[in-house]
Design a protein around this motif. Structure first.
Motif, short mmCIF file in Angstrom:
data_model
loop_
_atom_site.label_atom_id
_atom_site.label_comp_id
_atom_site.label_asym_id
_atom_site.label_seq_id
_atom_site.Cartn_x
_atom_site.Cartn_y
_atom_site.Cartn_z
N ARG A 20 12.74 32.96 -7.39
CA ARG A 20 13.34 32.03 -6.87
C ARG A 20 12.90 31.86 -5.01
NH1 ARG A 20 18.67 29.64 -4.94
NH2 ARG A 20 18.03 27.41 -4.09
N PHE A 21 11.72 31.74 -4.90
CA PHE A 21 11.35 31.60 -3.90
C PHE A 21 11.83 30.48 -2.57
CE2 PHE A 21 7.99 34.68 -4.38
CZ PHE A 21 8.82 35.55 -3.96
N VAL A 22 12.52 30.89 -1.76
CA VAL A 22 12.61 29.56 -0.71
C VAL A 22 12.27 29.56 0.77
CG1 VAL A 22 14.66 29.01 -1.84
CG2 VAL A 22 15.21 30.55 0.00
N PRO A 23 11.74 28.21 0.91
CA PRO A 23 11.09 28.55 2.43
C PRO A 23 12.12 28.46 3.78
CG PRO A 23 11.13 26.04 2.14
CD PRO A 23 11.71 26.66 0.72
N GLU A 24 12.32 29.41 4.76
CA GLU A 24 12.87 29.70 5.70
C GLU A 24 12.22 29.14 7.02
OE1 GLU A 24 16.47 32.15 5.55
OE2 GLU A 24 15.11 33.02 7.43
N TYR A 25 12.55 28.44 7.79
CA TYR A 25 12.76 28.83 8.87
C TYR A 25 13.15 28.48 10.32
CZ TYR A 25 9.20 25.26 6.03
OH TYR A 25 8.69 24.47 5.08
N SER A 26 12.75 29.36 10.87
CA SER A 26 14.04 29.93 12.10
C SER A 26 13.16 30.47 13.48
CB SER A 26 14.62 31.13 11.86
OG SER A 26 13.49 32.27 11.36
N GLU A 27 13.89 30.13 14.25
CA GLU A 27 13.66 30.82 15.74
C GLU A 27 14.10 32.25 15.89
OE1 GLU A 27 12.23 28.77 18.02
OE2 GLU A 27 12.43 26.89 18.03
N TRP A 28 12.97 33.15 16.55
CA TRP A 28 13.48 34.38 16.01
C TRP A 28 13.62 35.06 17.65
CZ3 TRP A 28 10.31 38.34 13.17
CH2 TRP A 28 9.82 38.57 12.07
N PRO A 29 14.83 35.46 17.56
CA PRO A 29 15.25 35.85 18.78
C PRO A 29 14.82 37.00 19.52
CG PRO A 29 16.52 37.32 17.11
CD PRO A 29 15.04 36.57 16.18
N ALA A 30 14.49 36.72 21.21
CA ALA A 30 13.45 38.03 21.72
C ALA A 30 13.76 38.47 21.08
CB ALA A 30 14.42 38.00 23.28
N LEU A 31 12.43 39.96 21.48
CA LEU A 31 12.73 40.84 21.00
C LEU A 31 12.81 42.20 21.20
CD1 LEU A 31 10.15 42.41 19.09
CD2 LEU A 31 8.53 42.62 20.18
N ASN A 32 13.41 43.01 20.25
CA ASN A 32 14.32 44.12 20.37
C ASN A 32 13.11 44.80 21.58
OD1 ASN A 32 15.23 47.08 20.37
ND2 ASN A 32 15.97 46.31 18.42
N PRO A 33 13.27 45.75 22.27
CA PRO A 33 12.82 45.98 23.30
C PRO A 33 12.57 47.58 22.77
CG PRO A 33 15.15 46.34 24.63
CD PRO A 33 14.50 45.37 23.38
N MET A 34 13.16 48.01 21.36
CA MET A 34 12.08 48.87 20.55
C MET A 34 11.27 48.43 19.52
SD MET A 34 13.92 52.06 22.24
CE MET A 34 13.10 53.22 20.72
N LEU A 35 11.44 47.42 18.86
CA LEU A 35 10.03 46.98 17.83
C LEU A 35 8.85 46.73 18.69
CD1 LEU A 35 13.00 45.69 15.87
CD2 LEU A 35 12.09 48.18 15.76
N VAL A 36 8.12 46.32 16.87
CA VAL A 36 6.79 45.60 17.90
C VAL A 36 6.77 44.04 16.90
CG1 VAL A 36 4.81 45.97 17.50
CG2 VAL A 36 5.67 48.24 17.95
N ARG A 37 6.26 43.41 17.98
CA ARG A 37 5.55 41.91 16.99
C ARG A 37 4.79 41.90 16.17
NH1 ARG A 37 9.83 37.25 19.26
NH2 ARG A 37 10.89 38.90 17.33
N LEU A 38 4.88 42.05 14.74
CA LEU A 38 3.62 41.73 14.51
C LEU A 38 3.08 40.07 14.52
CD1 LEU A 38 3.26 44.57 12.26
CD2 LEU A 38 2.18 44.63 14.90
N GLN A 39 1.87 39.75 14.38
CA GLN A 39 1.79 38.26 13.01
C GLN A 39 0.68 38.80 11.72
OE1 GLN A 39 -0.71 35.54 15.59
NE2 GLN A 39 -0.54 33.94 13.62
N PRO A 40 1.76 38.78 10.58
CA PRO A 40 0.72 38.78 8.98
C PRO A 40 -0.47 38.30 9.36
CG PRO A 40 3.07 39.38 8.83
CD PRO A 40 3.06 38.33 10.19
N ALA A 41 -2.05 39.15 8.72
CA ALA A 41 -2.62 38.61 8.42
C ALA A 41 -2.33 38.09 6.44
CB ALA A 41 -3.97 39.67 8.71
N TYR A 42 -2.54 39.38 6.03
CA TYR A 42 -3.30 39.21 4.66
C TYR A 42 -1.92 40.18 4.20
CZ TYR A 42 -7.13 37.50 5.02
OH TYR A 42 -8.81 36.54 5.31
N CYS A 43 -1.26 40.13 3.21
CA CYS A 43 -0.32 41.14 2.13
C CYS A 43 -0.96 40.78 0.97
CB CYS A 43 1.10 40.03 2.43
SG CYS A 43 2.13 40.91 1.47
N GLY A 44 -0.59 41.99 0.17
CA GLY A 44 -1.13 42.32 -1.20
C GLY A 44 0.03 42.09 -1.76
#
Length: 343
Positions: free
Chosen positions: A14-38
């Protein structure tokens, strides 16, 4: 804030879609836009509620290619926005005995992006630690780049034991079994035999140029293996991990060699332990990889040593529930299925 859409696995099947507003980026992290996922075999175990280490709800996806969307101010990552990358999904603690002795991939507190304790790539944005962001050549195809993680699994598995004369027997012609065979072939290991119970997977192995493709239910299977490997194989890889396959591996292994358990067992295995004792066999586990092996996988794929045809389907992000349901029921002749998340 960043608008995000994710597929969350909330229960078996059971998958469900989730829509959200992502918070401001944690300064220690990197935000990625996934292209492909196996889609990995372990993802299907999770989907069926049978992965012993995965707890729901979770956003799956650990075979990831992506582009950089934003870099946290304290992340210490000097890679331009928009650069293509792959994701090293293992997140070790850095403090336990294993980490302090150079075995971060089996950290005592190991988390794995999209698998154990951390959300993954079935989302149009994801935030990851800087050490997980691995740059790839700018001209590397992002769909092919999604093969880096499972190829690294195969590279590491082949390093777990010494391969002396006799070649390898690989049980299971799913993605990991086939990649293990293809990496072994690229390394010049010979002879290679690959076994499966399903005709579709056997045809897939043949289409990838692998020799000695055998059906594991054939009455003369053991005799044929002995013909190909007269003194016995140098090692046997069980990429299925059920009672029948581990015992087949123990049965055909040459005395004094190793059986490598590369599949994820869904439950206890009833092994014929007498073979282990009488033949002085070693049963060896293999889990993940280190950064050097991840880099090896990038190089192997970039040099076209892994055939493009191992990717048999690229599905849309909207089709995630349908694709998982189909693969869990019957993968047919599909080998590696990718989800296209963004261009």
């Amino acid at each position: 804030m960043t608008q995000s859409r994710s597929w969350v696995l909330v229960g078996p099947g059971r998958f469900v879609p989730e829509y959200s507003e992502w918070p401001a980026l944690n300064p220690m992290l990197v935000r990625l836009q996934p292209a492909y996922c196996g889609i990995c075999g372990s993802d299907l175990h999770s989907y069926k509620g049978k992965h012993p280490m995965v707890h729901l709800p979770i956003i799956l996806g650990h075979e990831i290619s992506a582009t950089i969307s934003e870099v946290g101010s304290d992340a210490g990552l000097d890679i331009p926005i928009g650069s293509p990358v792959v994701v090293l999904p293992s997140v070790p603690c850095g403090e336990c005995y294993q980490c302090l002795h150079g075995r971060e991939h089996i950290c005592s507190q190991l988390k794995v992006i999209g698998n154990v304790g951390l959300n993954g790539a079935l989302s149009n944005y994801m935030d990851v630690p800087a050490h997980s962001v691995i740059p790839i050549p700018s001209d590397m195809d992002l769909a092919r780049a999604a093969l880096v993680e499972p190829t690294a699994v195969a590279i590491h598995a082949l390093k777990r034991v010494t391969h002396d004369e006799g070649g390898l027997v690989i049980i299971g012609a799913g993605p990991i079994g086939l990649l293990t065979a293809l990496v072994a072939k690229a390394q010049g290991i010979s002879p290679l035999s690959i076994l499966d119970i399903r005709d579709g997977r056997l045809r897939a192995a043949q289409s990838l140029g692998l020799d000695n493709v055998l059906k594991s239910t054939d009455a003369d299977l053991v005799e044929r293996i002995h013909t190909i490997h007269p003194d016995g194989p140098g090692a046997v890889y069980d990429c299925v991990a059920v009672t029948e396959t581990i015992n087949l591996a123990l049965n055909v292994a040459r005395k004094g060699t190793s059986v490598v358990l590369a599949g994820v067992p869904e439950g206890p295995l009833n092994m014929e332990a007498v073979f282990i004792q009488d033949r002085e066999l070693s049963v060896v586990g293999t889990l993940m990889y280190n950064l050097a092996e991840f880099q090896e996988a990038i190089d192997l794929i970039y040099r076209n040593r892994i055939p493009d045809s191992i990717v048999t389907k690229i599905a849309s992000f909207e089709d995630v529930p349908h694709v998982f349901a189909q693969l869990a029921q019957d993968p047919g002749e599909d080998i590696k299925v990718l989800i296209k998340i963004s261009s």
